[in-house]
Design a protein around this motif. Structure first.
Motif: not given
Lengths: 218, 410
Positions: A7, A129-130, A10, B245, A3-4, A1, B104, A15, B252-254, B288, B285
């Motif tokens: 971020k 893997s991707k 965005n 992937e 850490s949110a 929490m 988004p 966008q 964007e999340l942790d 939030d 998250q």
């Protein structure tokens, strides 16, 4: 929490959902919405951009087997001839594609062909893997034989059994080719072929227990 | 050859001297119907043949005769408690062919429901696992706590189980106003509960005796068999579709991907508990983020333009959200034709990697949909992991893989 907040916000404003290619000037009438579906987006028959680097590598690895790359989205579709399937599979496994996600078949009834696809990715090689790579081949619909790749990827075993019962494709060299989900009477109808028509619901699908038991060990 | 012993609820047949075949199922005491043929020598399993298909619903065939949008409610019948994760790759694959990218906010809403579903699915699996080992307390606890998350999902989507929440271009509706506080409360509650789960189940000497060193899958074997999901991460493989992937909002999340090295049944149980912890972080998250950003754009413009006015009013807050009006589907979906093309998509569902291959020839129904569910890929483990163990270990291994017959039969 905690850490949110750090971020990136965005920012939604710049966008925000960009309007997609406009559906060519539709009359705003209600009926337009009714019968016109989303107009076909301009078809982009290409290899997905994130796969172009991989495509070069795969082409290098499969040199001599004449691989062709079909346009697709979300994976790389590599088509080889049936004779080269096993060799191509061996080289892809050496390259690092170590397990099978899915073995799928498609019935192109108009072209009298089946397409068999092995969707591959990697667990142990984290760079791969991707990616999802589909090693695929076209086979004749009348004599649906294809070499089994269970010897190379054990994870294909149950998938091949499923495609066998659904399409009647014989995977030559499969160690244990029995129906998996269906009873033999239903599997004999090849239910996923396009010429199998789904009947209205009825309770009298014949169940041939003799034949069913014959697929078991005893 | 000796006469076969009689066992309650099982049919036993002598195969060769000292080797008997035991049929377990198809009416299973756990959940869902499947049968395992087990050949036992004494009580050591020497050969195991999973016989699946008792709840096969021909989904791939049915999908070829239904409109694109109607396939979403069809596919979520595979695993109703994981409905968002199970249908999401189908939606994503179709979006790839349509060449649209959801806004988004829709991505965050999908992520939010995916994680709620993941927790509900793990709790369900752990509950069944508990009752397999005769541990009724965990069964009751897990099913009781799952209700919290089922309730959250209902607040979000309007349905407890079959949400049909992600649709092409976005989601069906936005969060209600009181959702964030409920979600945070649920996360707080569940964190405490997980510690209690560890005390009563995972660190319980009885349970550890049953699980430790049982059904060990090492890294290479797990790769060879193509096992997926938490089971493969319990064998030390760093593979999670959310990581390799990233789809939706996951980049964007942790969060962390819990990985265990032991590869036994106990590790598989621990991975699930740790994943629940991470999912709670993700939910917080996502909530939030949703609170910080204005309520706009949960559906792609291409579909939004033709929406009825009532729909837009509810969405803009002019009409009470949870009032008498329900949000319905976009009108364009009913006549959606998808241009010719093929795409595949995968997501990390509760039980592992969920994969769809979708091919369209430009009609209003798909030409082919190939569905590979995580449990279908895990079932091969029964054949190769169980032999050599004692019959008593069968439920421990079976439960630890978080089996779910409706999902693998499709």
């Amino acid at each position: 929490m905690s850490s949110a907040p750090e971020k990136k916000p965005n920012a939604p404003a710049p966008q925000a959902p960009t309007p997609a290619p406009k559906p060519a000037a539709q009359p705003a009438a209600q009926s337009a919405a009714k019968q016109s579906a989303v107009p076909a987006a301009p078809p982009k028959p290409t290899i997905p951009p994130e796969y172009q680097e991989l495509q070069k590598k795969v082409a290098e690895v499969l040199k001599g087997l004449n691989p062709t790359f079909e346009p697709s989205r979300g994976y790389l579709d590599v088509v080889v001839a049936k004779e080269h399937l096993v060799e191509a599979a061996r080289r892809l496994k050496e390259m690092g594609f170590d397990h099978v996600i899915s073995v799928g078949a498609i019935d192109y009834i108009a072209k009298k062909q089946f397409k068999v696809m092995y969707h591959l990715t990697s667990y142990l090689n984290e760079d791969l893997s991707k990616y999802v790579v589909a090693l695929s081949t076209y086979i004749e619909r009348d004599s649906p034989h294809v070499p089994s790749l269970t010897g190379i990827w054990l994870s294909a075993e149950f998938h091949e059994r499923e495609e066998y019962e659904m399409f009647g494709i014989i995977f030559d060299g499969h160690p244990d080719l029995r129906p998996l989900l269906l009873t033999p009477a239903v599997a004999a109808l090849r239910p996923l072929r396009k010429d199998f028509v789904v009947k209205e619901e009825s309770d009298d699908i014949e169940t041939d227990y003799e034949a069913y038991l014959a697929t078991k060990w005893w | 050859m000796e006469a076969a012993p009689r066992l309650p609820g099982m049919e036993v047949r002598p195969v060769e001297r000292h080797v008997y075949e035991v049929q377990i199922g198809p009416a299973h005491p756990g959940s869902g119907h499947m049968r395992i043929f087990v050949e036992v020598d004494g009580d050591i399993m020497v050969r195991v043949d999973p016989d699946i298909g008792f709840v096969h619903r021909t989904m791939e065939k049915l999908a070829e005769g239904r409109d694109w949008i109607k396939n979403i409610p069809l596919f979520e019948r595979m695993a109703i408690l994981d409905a968002c994760n199970i249908t999401l790759p189908y939606v994503e694959a179709v979006e790839k062919i349509l060449d649209i990218d959801p806004p988004p906010r829709a991505k965050y809403l999908r992520t939010l429901l995916c994680e709620i579903n993941r927790i509900a699915s793990h709790l369900y699996g752990m509950g069944i696992f508990g009752v397999f080992l005769g541990h009724s307390t965990l069964y009751m606890w897990a099913f009781g706590d799952r209700e919290v998350f089922v309730q959250l999902a209902e607040d979000l989507t309007g349905a407890r189980l079959t949400h049909s929440y992600p649709v092409f271009g976005g989601v069906r509706r936005d969060i209600p106003d009181d959702f964030p506080q409920n979600a945070r409360k649920a996360a707080r509650y569940m964190r405490n509960r997980l510690n209690e789960y560890a005390k009563i189940f995972l660190n319980n000497p009885n349970i550890r005796k049953r699980l430790e060193g049982v059904g060990v899958l090492d890294k290479n074997r797990a790769t060879e068999l193509g096992i997926v999901g938490p089971n493969v991460r319990a064998s030390g493989i760093k593979y999670d579709v959310r990581l390799v992937e990233p789809y939706e909002a996951y980049d964007e999340l942790d969060f962390e991907i819990p990985i265990f090295e032991e590869g036994d049944s106990l590790a598989r149980a621990w991975v699930r508990v740790e994943e629940i912890r991470q999912s709670l972080n993700i939910i917080e998250q996502a909530v939030d983020w949703l609170e910080r950003h204005p309520r706009e754009g949960f559906m792609h413009d291409r579909f939004w333009k033709n929406a009825p006015q009532l729909y837009k009013d509810i969405y803009n807050g002019k009409i009470d959200y949870a009032g008498k009006y329900r949000v319905k589907l976009m009108p364009l979906f009913a006549s959606l034709k998808v241009p010719a093309g093929k795409a595949s998509a995968r997501v990390e569902a509760g039980r592992g990697e969920m994969f769809y291959y979708v091919e369209s020839d430009g009609k209003n129904v798909p030409y082919r949909v190939r569905v590979v569910s995580p449990s279908f890929r895990n079932v091969i483990a029964f054949k190769y992991v169980m032999p050599g163990h004692r019959l008593m270990d069968l439920p421990a291994i079976y439960g630890s893989f978080d089996y779910f017959p409706p999902e693998w039969d499709r």
